[in-house]
Design a protein around this motif. Structure first.
Motif, PDB file in Angstrom:
ATOM      1  N   GLY A 194      21.501   8.177  50.772  1.00  0.00           N
ATOM      2  CA  GLY A 194      22.327   9.221  51.355  1.00  0.00           C
ATOM      3  C   GLY A 194      23.776   8.802  51.509  1.00  0.00           C
ATOM      4  N   ASN A 195      24.539   9.604  52.243  1.00  0.00           N
ATOM      5  CA  ASN A 195      25.985   9.412  52.341  1.00  0.00           C
ATOM      6  C   ASN A 195      26.404   8.544  53.522  1.00  0.00           C
ATOM      7  OD1 ASN A 195      26.613  11.225  50.130  1.00  0.00           O
ATOM      8  ND2 ASN A 195      26.011  12.886  51.494  1.00  0.00           N
ATOM      9  N   VAL A 196      25.508   8.317  54.470  1.00  0.00           N
ATOM     10  CA  VAL A 196      25.844   7.542  55.669  1.00  0.00           C
ATOM     11  C   VAL A 196      24.910   6.331  55.746  1.00  0.00           C
ATOM     12  CG1 VAL A 196      26.037   7.584  58.176  1.00  0.00           C
ATOM     13  CG2 VAL A 196      26.619   9.627  56.857  1.00  0.00           C
ATOM     14  N   THR A 197      25.477   5.156  55.881  1.00  0.00           N
ATOM     15  CA  THR A 197      24.678   3.936  55.951  1.00  0.00           C
ATOM     16  C   THR A 197      23.933   3.864  57.279  1.00  0.00           C
ATOM     17  OG1 THR A 197      26.287   2.777  54.573  1.00  0.00           O
ATOM     18  CG2 THR A 197      24.748   1.424  55.831  1.00  0.00           C
ATOM     19  N   THR A 198      22.635   3.650  57.198  1.00  0.00           N
ATOM     20  CA  THR A 198      21.831   3.489  58.414  1.00  0.00           C
ATOM     21  C   THR A 198      21.544   2.006  58.650  1.00  0.00           C
ATOM     22  OG1 THR A 198      19.743   3.667  57.202  1.00  0.00           O
ATOM     23  CG2 THR A 198      20.714   5.719  58.020  1.00  0.00           C
ATOM     24  N   VAL A 199      21.200   1.678  59.881  1.00  0.00           N
ATOM     25  CA  VAL A 199      20.874   0.292  60.219  1.00  0.00           C
ATOM     26  C   VAL A 199      19.667  -0.179  59.414  1.00  0.00           C
ATOM     27  CG1 VAL A 199      20.138  -1.247  62.078  1.00  0.00           C
ATOM     28  CG2 VAL A 199      21.846   0.521  62.525  1.00  0.00           C
ATOM     29  N   HIS A 200      18.683   0.722  59.228  1.00  0.00           N
ATOM     30  CA  HIS A 200      17.481   0.364  58.474  1.00  0.00           C
ATOM     31  C   HIS A 200      17.837  -0.069  57.059  1.00  0.00           C
ATOM     32  CE1 HIS A 200      14.141   1.396  55.712  1.00  0.00           C
ATOM     33  NE2 HIS A 200      13.396   0.859  56.650  1.00  0.00           N
ATOM     34  N   ASN A 201      18.647   0.717  56.364  1.00  0.00           N
ATOM     35  CA  ASN A 201      19.023   0.371  54.994  1.00  0.00           C
ATOM     36  C   ASN A 201      19.927  -0.862  54.958  1.00  0.00           C
ATOM     37  OD1 ASN A 201      17.577   2.487  53.977  1.00  0.00           O
ATOM     38  ND2 ASN A 201      19.328   3.843  53.700  1.00  0.00           N
ATOM     39  N   PHE A 202      20.787  -0.989  55.972  1.00  0.00           N
ATOM     40  CA  PHE A 202      21.729  -2.107  55.988  1.00  0.00           C
ATOM     41  C   PHE A 202      21.007  -3.431  56.205  1.00  0.00           C
ATOM     42  CE2 PHE A 202      25.101  -4.800  57.664  1.00  0.00           C
ATOM     43  CZ  PHE A 202      26.178  -4.457  56.863  1.00  0.00           C
ATOM     44  N   GLU A 203      19.959  -3.413  57.021  1.00  0.00           N
ATOM     45  CA  GLU A 203      19.247  -4.657  57.340  1.00  0.00           C
ATOM     46  C   GLU A 203      18.180  -5.008  56.316  1.00  0.00           C
ATOM     47  OE1 GLU A 203      19.507  -4.869  62.209  1.00  0.00           O
ATOM     48  OE2 GLU A 203      17.748  -3.963  61.273  1.00  0.00           O
ATOM     49  N   SER A 204      17.710  -4.035  55.570  1.00  0.00           N
ATOM     50  CA  SER A 204      16.562  -4.261  54.690  1.00  0.00           C
ATOM     51  C   SER A 204      16.913  -5.177  53.519  1.00  0.00           C
ATOM     52  CB  SER A 204      16.047  -2.918  54.163  1.00  0.00           C
ATOM     53  OG  SER A 204      14.967  -3.128  53.285  1.00  0.00           O
ATOM     54  N   ASP A 205      15.960  -6.039  53.166  1.00  0.00           N
ATOM     55  CA  ASP A 205      16.107  -6.902  51.987  1.00  0.00           C
ATOM     56  C   ASP A 205      15.423  -6.297  50.767  1.00  0.00           C
ATOM     57  OD1 ASP A 205      17.588  -9.060  53.052  1.00  0.00           O
ATOM     58  OD2 ASP A 205      15.782  -9.783  54.071  1.00  0.00           O
ATOM     59  N   ASP A 206      14.706  -5.175  50.972  1.00  0.00           N
ATOM     60  CA  ASP A 206      13.927  -4.590  49.886  1.00  0.00           C
ATOM     61  C   ASP A 206      14.723  -3.591  49.058  1.00  0.00           C
ATOM     62  OD1 ASP A 206      11.768  -6.019  50.764  1.00  0.00           O
ATOM     63  OD2 ASP A 206      11.056  -4.415  52.087  1.00  0.00           O
ATOM     64  N   VAL A 207      15.967  -3.374  49.427  1.00  0.00           N
ATOM     65  CA  VAL A 207      16.773  -2.401  48.702  1.00  0.00           C
ATOM     66  C   VAL A 207      18.012  -3.082  48.153  1.00  0.00           C
ATOM     67  CG1 VAL A 207      15.982  -0.490  50.121  1.00  0.00           C
ATOM     68  CG2 VAL A 207      17.977  -1.761  50.830  1.00  0.00           C
ATOM     69  N   ASP A 208      18.577  -2.432  47.120  1.00  0.00           N
ATOM     70  CA  ASP A 208      19.811  -2.987  46.570  1.00  0.00           C
ATOM     71  C   ASP A 208      21.001  -2.359  47.271  1.00  0.00           C
ATOM     72  OD1 ASP A 208      20.587  -0.500  45.185  1.00  0.00           O
ATOM     73  OD2 ASP A 208      18.793  -0.924  43.988  1.00  0.00           O
ATOM     74  N   ILE A 240      15.999  10.475  58.089  1.00  0.00           N
ATOM     75  CA  ILE A 240      14.897   9.865  57.336  1.00  0.00           C
ATOM     76  C   ILE A 240      15.218   8.415  56.998  1.00  0.00           C
ATOM     77  CG2 ILE A 240      13.640   9.929  55.145  1.00  0.00           C
ATOM     78  CD1 ILE A 240      13.818  12.970  55.257  1.00  0.00           C
ATOM     79  N   ASN A 241      16.477   8.163  56.636  1.00  0.00           N
ATOM     80  CA  ASN A 241      16.856   6.816  56.237  1.00  0.00           C
ATOM     81  C   ASN A 241      16.943   5.838  57.406  1.00  0.00           C
ATOM     82  OD1 ASN A 241      17.726   6.286  53.200  1.00  0.00           O
ATOM     83  ND2 ASN A 241      18.124   8.444  53.678  1.00  0.00           N
ATOM     84  N   ASN A 242      16.792   6.340  58.613  1.00  0.00           N
ATOM     85  CA  ASN A 242      16.663   5.429  59.749  1.00  0.00           C
ATOM     86  C   ASN A 242      15.295   4.761  59.769  1.00  0.00           C
ATOM     87  OD1 ASN A 242      19.011   5.430  61.841  1.00  0.00           O
ATOM     88  ND2 ASN A 242      18.892   7.534  61.104  1.00  0.00           N
ATOM     89  N   PHE A 243      14.340   5.305  58.990  1.00  0.00           N
ATOM     90  CA  PHE A 243      12.983   4.759  58.958  1.00  0.00           C
ATOM     91  C   PHE A 243      12.547   4.392  57.539  1.00  0.00           C
ATOM     92  CE2 PHE A 243      13.428   7.946  62.303  1.00  0.00           C
ATOM     93  CZ  PHE A 243      13.144   7.192  63.427  1.00  0.00           C
TER      94      PHE A 243
END
Length: 522
Positions: free
Chosen positions: A45-59, A308-311
């Protein structure tokens, strides 16, 4: 076969063809046309969430472009030199108290040192902090939070030097030569826990406030942009669909019927173009309404994607599906819950289900588009246009499938209504029979009531005659009573007279007895 059924079937088939045309044009122009040109959907999405920022499973594509530098910094190796050190003044102010913050003992200021309760390394390795404080090359905001008063304690160098980057409670529990640092250095649990709680609470609340402020601003900005683009896409899509449909139908008729007598080809085309433009102009109010609905959908889809991207981390295809699907869901809900004037609830449900079907088919189309584009890119001559061609192909397929499923839904509802009508007719016939029987019973009851009324009338007449006879008898009785009274009075008079006569006779008899007695003695 019944002529009416044949005509109905032909009408449905013609409607199917018209819907196929409408759906294909709408899909090619809308989701698989204008959306591709106007929107650049991205993973996460257009706004960075903490979940996506912390995850190692995503690029890194799950992080907004403006946060990519902070994303890289959060994964870099900790370097103490990147964080600004305490100023001499702040160190002196901290040591001037002369009290050890972990032991509570008085200590010479020269022996005190400034300790970071939550170490600089821990703060750096907490990735959320890099998103919250937007750290870059300078690390200024991260340094300010790390060196805040809430995270500093003055303690003896004998405590600070061995503690280094360890947690204060963890350090206190460590044993050296069989003795815990707590006992060896005189550390007090209540002071250590209070310092740790104050530090963690300050760091956590400060980061949360910073992230909330950052994300709220970005949501308003990106949501507004998405709303404007989606509103524009909806209005343009409606007008372009009307234009293409009108041109298609007009030129189809022109080819079939030819040029009207007395007109040139140019005049015929000009007249038909004018009709098409007029029909497009009439759609402008509807386009404005669509722009508003699209704007609301665009803003809400941006917000829902963020939530959604928070989870979960969403791929860009799912971002597209959320945006396009939400608009369809809103339309379907509005149609079912608030049917247009003149539409029954059954018809509204039918139209709403058709919209939902189109949403599902379009969503599946988005998932397949990337695979189709990848396949087309295996053909060298299609590589430059693979994305555009895949959009057109999937748009045609989803349009045809949506129209076909809508046709099947129409048939299903038609069969349901036909079966319902048959049941309704049976119920009406049964009800008519019951009504007829009830009417017969009412007639019989009415006749019995009329007969009873006639008998009541005869009884009333009989009662009237009886009353007259009783009246006459009463009058006769009165006359008889009067006669009897007169007879009694007469009898009384006669009795009185008789008594007087008897008295007279008695007196006469006595006189006679006296007379005859005297005669006898003589």
């Amino acid at each position: 076969m019944d002529i009416g059924l044949v005509e109905l079937r032909q009408q449905r088939l013609q409607k199917l063809f018209d819907d196929c045309q409408q759906q294909v044009i709408s899909q090619v122009i809308g989701p698989f046309g204008l959306s591709v040109a106007m929107f650049e959907d991205r993973n996460g999405g257009n706004v960075t969430t903490v979940h996506n920022f912390e995850s190692d499973d995503v690029d890194i594509s799950y992080v907004a472009e403006k946060d990519e530098g902070h994303y890289e910094a959060s994964r870099s190796k900790y370097d103490r030199d990147n964080i600004k050190q305490l100023s001499k003044k702040k160190k002196d102010d901290l040591k001037s108290s002369g009290v050890d913050g972990y032991t509570g003992k008085s200590v010479s200021p020269s022996d005190l040192e400034a300790d970071h309760v939550t170490s600089l390394k821990t703060i750096h390795n907490t990735r959320k902090n890099h998103l919250a404080f937007e750290t870059g090359d300078g690390y200024d905001r991260l340094s300010a939070v790390a060196n805040s008063d809430e995270n500093l304690v003055a303690t003896h160098r004998d405590v600070n030097n061995p503690k280094r980057a360890k947690d204060i409670i963890e350090f206190a529990n460590e044993e050296v030569d069989g003795k815990a640092n707590r006992d060896k250095l005189g550390l007090k649990d209540e002071l250590m826990l209070a310092a740790k709680q104050r530090s963690e609470q300050h760091l956590g609340s400060t980061a949360n406030r910073a992230i909330l402020k950052k994300q709220a601003g970005e949501l308003l900005q990106t949501g507004g942009k998405q709303a404007a683009l989606m509103g524009l896409r909806q209005s343009l899509g409606l007008l372009l669909t009307e234009l293409v449909n009108g041109l298609f139908n007009e030129f189809k008729v022109l080819i079939k019927a030819g040029v009207e007598a007395g007109k040139t080809l140019f005049e015929e085309i000009k007249e038909r173009l004018q009709r098409v433009i007029a029909s497009v102009v009439k759609k402008i109010p509807a386009a404005a309404s669509q722009a508003f609905q699209g704007g609301v959908s665009g803003f809400m889809s941006n917000l829902i994607t963020f939530l959604i991207n928070n989870f979960l981390s969403t791929a860009k295809r799912f971002v597209t599906i959320i945006r396009e699907g939400l608009l369809g869901l809103v339309k379907a809900f509005k149609m079912i819950m608030f049917p247009p004037k003149g539409m029954t609830s059954s018809e509204a449900l039918q139209e709403g289900l058709k919209v939902l079907t189109a949403v599902v088919v379009t969503s599946v189309g988005f998932l397949l588009q990337e695979s189709v584009a990848t396949f087309l890119k295996t053909l060298p001559f299609l590589i430059p246009v693979a994305d555009a061609v895949s959009g057109v192909l999937i748009g045609i397929m989803t349009g045809l499938l949506s129209a076909f499923l809508a046709y099947q839904l129409d048939n299903l509802f038609a069969r349901y209504r036909y079966a319902y009508d048959e049941k309704l007719l049976d119920a009406i016939a049964t009800d008519a029979k019951l009504t007829e029987k009830m009417a017969g019973d009412l007639v019989v009851a009415s006749e019995a009531s009329l007969s009873s009324i006639a008998k009541y009338r005869e009884s009333i007449k009989s009662y009237e005659k009886t009353g007259e006879l009783l009246g006459a008898a009463g009058r006769a009785s009165q006359a008889m009573a009067s006669s009897l009274a007169q007879a009694v009075e007469s009898a009384k008079t006669q009795v009185a007279e008789t008594k007087e006569m008897i008295s007279y006779l008695d007196e006469t008899n006595a006189l006679l007895d006296d007379f005859f007695g005297k005669k006898a003695t003589e």
